[in-house]
Design a protein around this motif. Structure first.
Motif, PDB file in Angstrom:
ATOM      1  N   PRO A  50      10.344  16.101 -17.451  1.00 18.66           N
ATOM      2  CA  PRO A  50      10.323  17.283 -16.596  1.00 18.66           C
ATOM      3  C   PRO A  50      11.688  17.825 -16.172  1.00 18.66           C
ATOM      4  N   GLU A  51      12.776  17.107 -16.449  1.00 27.57           N
ATOM      5  CA  GLU A  51      14.094  17.553 -15.986  1.00 27.57           C
ATOM      6  C   GLU A  51      14.429  18.937 -16.563  1.00 27.57           C
ATOM      7  N   THR A  52      15.206  19.688 -15.800  1.00 28.05           N
ATOM      8  CA  THR A  52      15.484  21.078 -16.199  1.00 28.05           C
ATOM      9  C   THR A  52      16.899  21.310 -16.725  1.00 28.05           C
ATOM     10  N   THR A  53      17.774  20.297 -16.642  1.00 25.90           N
ATOM     11  CA  THR A  53      19.098  20.389 -17.257  1.00 25.90           C
ATOM     12  C   THR A  53      19.373  19.105 -18.028  1.00 25.90           C
ATOM     13  N   LEU A  54      20.283  19.187 -18.972  1.00 29.94           N
ATOM     14  CA  LEU A  54      20.637  17.997 -19.743  1.00 29.94           C
ATOM     15  C   LEU A  54      21.248  16.934 -18.836  1.00 29.94           C
ATOM     16  N   GLY A  55      22.072  17.328 -17.885  1.00 27.68           N
ATOM     17  CA  GLY A  55      22.672  16.368 -16.954  1.00 27.68           C
ATOM     18  C   GLY A  55      21.624  15.635 -16.134  1.00 27.68           C
ATOM     19  N   ALA A  56      20.634  16.364 -15.650  1.00 31.71           N
ATOM     20  CA  ALA A  56      19.554  15.734 -14.879  1.00 31.71           C
ATOM     21  C   ALA A  56      18.771  14.767 -15.753  1.00 31.71           C
ATOM     22  N   LEU A  57      18.586  15.116 -17.020  1.00 28.48           N
ATOM     23  CA  LEU A  57      17.895  14.220 -17.948  1.00 28.48           C
ATOM     24  C   LEU A  57      18.703  12.945 -18.152  1.00 28.48           C
ATOM     25  N   ARG A  58      19.991  13.080 -18.396  1.00 24.50           N
ATOM     26  CA  ARG A  58      20.854  11.892 -18.559  1.00 24.50           C
ATOM     27  C   ARG A  58      20.767  10.977 -17.339  1.00 24.50           C
ATOM     28  N   ASP A  59      20.871  11.564 -16.153  1.00 24.88           N
ATOM     29  CA  ASP A  59      20.826  10.781 -14.915  1.00 24.88           C
ATOM     30  C   ASP A  59      19.494  10.058 -14.765  1.00 24.88           C
ATOM     31  N   ALA A  60      18.415  10.765 -15.009  1.00 22.63           N
ATOM     32  CA  ALA A  60      17.079  10.178 -14.854  1.00 22.63           C
ATOM     33  C   ALA A  60      16.859   9.045 -15.853  1.00 22.63           C
ATOM     34  N   LEU A  61      17.261   9.253 -17.090  1.00 23.82           N
ATOM     35  CA  LEU A  61      17.089   8.205 -18.101  1.00 23.82           C
ATOM     36  C   LEU A  61      17.910   6.973 -17.753  1.00 23.82           C
ATOM     37  N   SER A  62      19.120   7.169 -17.261  1.00 21.90           N
ATOM     38  CA  SER A  62      19.976   6.034 -16.874  1.00 21.90           C
ATOM     39  C   SER A  62      19.362   5.236 -15.734  1.00 21.90           C
ATOM     40  N   ARG A  63      18.747   5.935 -14.791  1.00 24.69           N
ATOM     41  CA  ARG A  63      18.110   5.254 -13.649  1.00 24.69           C
ATOM     42  C   ARG A  63      16.809   4.559 -14.043  1.00 24.69           C
ATOM     43  N   GLU A  64      16.008   5.210 -14.844  1.00 27.07           N
ATOM     44  CA  GLU A  64      14.657   4.731 -15.127  1.00 27.07           C
ATOM     45  C   GLU A  64      14.564   3.714 -16.262  1.00 27.07           C
ATOM     46  N   ILE A  65      15.474   3.794 -17.226  1.00 26.81           N
ATOM     47  CA  ILE A  65      15.398   2.912 -18.394  1.00 26.81           C
ATOM     48  C   ILE A  65      16.709   2.132 -18.473  1.00 26.81           C
ATOM     49  N   THR A  66      16.738   0.988 -17.820  1.00 31.12           N
ATOM     50  CA  THR A  66      17.986   0.245 -17.684  1.00 31.12           C
ATOM     51  C   THR A  66      18.583  -0.158 -19.024  1.00 31.12           C
ATOM     52  N   GLY A  67      17.762  -0.512 -19.995  1.00 32.47           N
ATOM     53  CA  GLY A  67      18.279  -0.881 -21.312  1.00 32.47           C
ATOM     54  C   GLY A  67      18.960   0.286 -22.001  1.00 32.47           C
ATOM     55  N   LEU A  68      18.457   1.467 -21.788  1.00 32.60           N
ATOM     56  CA  LEU A  68      19.042   2.670 -22.389  1.00 32.60           C
ATOM     57  C   LEU A  68      20.337   3.054 -21.683  1.00 32.60           C
ATOM     58  N   ALA A  69      20.424   2.784 -20.397  1.00 37.65           N
ATOM     59  CA  ALA A  69      21.611   3.151 -19.613  1.00 37.65           C
ATOM     60  C   ALA A  69      22.888   2.557 -20.202  1.00 37.65           C
TER      61      ALA A  69
END
Length: 77
Positions: free
Chosen positions: A22-41
């Motif tokens: 649902p994120e609306t900017t690429l930066g928000a997507l990066r931040d959310a993925l880093s927080r939610e998926i620790t292995g991906l971070a």
């Protein structure tokens, strides 16, 4: 929601090949993925992230018709 596709090690770390976000900017997507998926971070800063096939700034808006590809560095030759 934006379609996010994960490739190779990014897919392994994310535990999926694709999802809609649902994120609306690429930066928000990066931040959310880093927080939610620790292995991906751990590898996300090294990944190429393409929006509809092009590298763009984190301020770029992403929407429901956008495809975001997350590609980790590839080894070999």
């Amino acid at each position: 929601m934006a379609r996010v596709r994960y490739f190779a090690a990014a897919a392994e770390r994310a535990g999926r090949n694709e999802e809609h976000r649902p994120e609306t900017t690429l930066g928000a997507l990066r931040d959310a993925l880093s927080r939610e998926i620790t292995g991906l971070a751990a590898i996300l800063p090294k990944c190429a992230i393409l929006v509809d096939g092009a590298r763009v700034a984190d301020t770029t808006e992403i929407g429901p018709d956008v495809t975001v590809d997350i590609l980790p560095p590839f080894a070999g030759g």
